[in-house]
Design a protein around this motif. Sequence first.
Motif, short mmCIF file in Angstrom:
data_model
loop_
_atom_site.label_atom_id
_atom_site.label_comp_id
_atom_site.label_asym_id
_atom_site.label_seq_id
_atom_site.Cartn_x
_atom_site.Cartn_y
_atom_site.Cartn_z
N GLY A 8 0.81 -1.21 0.00
CA GLY A 8 0.00 0.00 0.00
C GLY A 8 0.84 1.25 0.00
O GLY A 8 2.07 1.19 0.08
N GLY A 9 0.17 2.38 -0.11
CA GLY A 9 0.88 3.64 -0.10
C GLY A 9 0.00 4.76 -0.57
O GLY A 9 -1.22 4.60 -0.69
N LEU A 10 0.64 5.88 -0.84
CA LEU A 10 -0.06 7.07 -1.33
C LEU A 10 0.16 7.18 -2.83
O LEU A 10 1.30 7.14 -3.30
N VAL A 11 -0.92 7.32 -3.57
CA VAL A 11 -0.82 7.40 -5.03
C VAL A 11 -1.86 8.41 -5.53
O VAL A 11 -2.90 8.60 -4.89
N GLN A 12 -1.57 9.04 -6.63
CA GLN A 12 -2.51 9.97 -7.23
C GLN A 12 -3.61 9.22 -7.98
O GLN A 12 -3.39 8.09 -8.45
N ALA A 13 -4.74 9.84 -8.09
CA ALA A 13 -5.82 9.26 -8.87
C ALA A 13 -5.33 8.94 -10.28
O ALA A 13 -4.60 9.73 -10.89
N LEU A 80 -2.73 -8.40 -5.82
CA LEU A 80 -3.88 -7.65 -6.30
C LEU A 80 -3.33 -6.46 -7.06
O LEU A 80 -2.75 -5.54 -6.47
N GLN A 81 -3.48 -6.50 -8.37
CA GLN A 81 -3.05 -5.39 -9.20
C GLN A 81 -4.18 -4.37 -9.27
O GLN A 81 -5.29 -4.71 -9.69
N MET A 82 -3.89 -3.16 -8.87
CA MET A 82 -4.91 -2.12 -8.84
C MET A 82 -4.50 -1.00 -9.79
O MET A 82 -3.51 -0.32 -9.56
N ASN A 83 -5.27 -0.85 -10.84
CA ASN A 83 -5.01 0.19 -11.84
C ASN A 83 -6.11 1.24 -11.81
O ASN A 83 -7.19 1.02 -11.24
N SER A 84 -5.83 2.36 -12.42
CA SER A 84 -6.83 3.44 -12.53
C SER A 84 -7.45 3.74 -11.17
O SER A 84 -8.68 3.81 -11.03
N LEU A 85 -6.62 3.91 -10.19
CA LEU A 85 -7.12 4.12 -8.83
C LEU A 85 -7.90 5.42 -8.71
O LEU A 85 -7.60 6.41 -9.38
N LYS A 86 -8.90 5.35 -7.85
CA LYS A 86 -9.77 6.49 -7.61
C LYS A 86 -9.71 6.87 -6.12
O LYS A 86 -9.41 6.00 -5.28
N PRO A 87 -10.03 8.09 -5.78
CA PRO A 87 -10.04 8.46 -4.35
C PRO A 87 -10.93 7.55 -3.51
O PRO A 87 -10.61 7.28 -2.35
N GLU A 88 -12.00 7.06 -4.10
CA GLU A 88 -12.91 6.18 -3.35
C GLU A 88 -12.32 4.80 -3.09
O GLU A 88 -12.92 3.99 -2.39
N ASP A 89 -11.17 4.51 -3.66
CA ASP A 89 -10.47 3.26 -3.36
C ASP A 89 -9.65 3.36 -2.08
O ASP A 89 -9.08 2.37 -1.62
N THR A 90 -9.58 4.54 -1.51
CA THR A 90 -8.83 4.74 -0.28
C THR A 90 -9.41 3.88 0.84
O THR A 90 -10.60 3.95 1.13
N ALA A 91 -8.56 3.05 1.43
CA ALA A 91 -9.01 2.11 2.46
C ALA A 91 -7.82 1.33 2.97
O ALA A 91 -6.72 1.40 2.42
N ILE A 92 -8.08 0.56 4.01
CA ILE A 92 -7.12 -0.45 4.44
C ILE A 92 -7.52 -1.75 3.77
O ILE A 92 -8.67 -2.18 3.89
N TYR A 93 -6.57 -2.35 3.09
CA TYR A 93 -6.82 -3.57 2.33
C TYR A 93 -6.22 -4.76 3.08
O TYR A 93 -5.07 -4.70 3.54
N GLY A 117 -3.66 -5.70 7.48
CA GLY A 117 -3.92 -4.89 6.31
C GLY A 117 -2.78 -3.98 5.92
O GLY A 117 -1.79 -3.81 6.64
N THR A 118 -2.96 -3.37 4.76
CA THR A 118 -2.04 -2.37 4.26
C THR A 118 -2.88 -1.18 3.79
O THR A 118 -3.95 -1.36 3.20
N GLU A 119 -2.40 0.00 4.06
CA GLU A 119 -3.20 1.20 3.79
C GLU A 119 -2.95 1.74 2.39
O GLU A 119 -1.79 1.90 1.97
N VAL A 120 -4.03 2.02 1.72
CA VAL A 120 -3.97 2.61 0.39
C VAL A 120 -4.67 3.97 0.45
O VAL A 120 -5.82 4.05 0.89
N THR A 121 -3.98 4.99 0.01
CA THR A 121 -4.55 6.33 -0.03
C THR A 121 -4.42 6.87 -1.44
O THR A 121 -3.31 6.92 -1.98
N VAL A 122 -5.53 7.24 -2.02
CA VAL A 122 -5.55 7.78 -3.38
C VAL A 122 -5.96 9.24 -3.31
O VAL A 122 -7.06 9.57 -2.86
N SER A 123 -5.06 10.10 -3.74
CA SER A 123 -5.34 11.53 -3.70
C SER A 123 -5.94 11.99 -5.02
O SER A 123 -5.63 11.46 -6.09
N SER A 124 -6.78 13.01 -4.93
CA SER A 124 -7.45 13.50 -6.14
C SER A 124 -6.63 14.58 -6.82
O SER A 124 -5.65 15.07 -6.29
#
Length: 124
Positions: A8-13, A80-93, A117-124
């Motif tokens: 997990g981590g911080l990623v832009q939308a 789990l490959q997560m592409n095209s991340l959106k701010p609403e995907d922000t969560a602990i996975y 879990g691992t934290e995922v934060t998607v910034s807008s």
Amino acid sequence: VQLQASGGGLVQAGGFLRLSCAATGRTFNRYSWGWFRQAPGKEREFVAAISWNGDNTYYADSVKGRFTIPRDNTKPPVYLQMNSLKPEDTAIYCCAAHWGPPENIPTGKVSGYWGQGTEVTVSS
């Protein structure tokens, strides 16, 4: 038995991340695998799953077409490959190892093990 999600981590939308679920303490033959997430103030929800033999994958409607578990990835580490991340995907996975009918995983009826879990934060 221990399961640990990482990646997990911080990623832009619009960005991507690959989460990994490491599992130790036993063999996981014929275990199916699931990914769940919990956003702040919300209940845990199903994200994705793969059956023990790779024949079936399951995805929440909200991630379908963007998130993928490779079909040959039926043993840990499970990705789990997560592409095209959106701010609403922000969560602990978190990940789960399930013994039993894989179609139970999307309902949350996991018989087996849950991981940290691992934290995922998607910034807008």
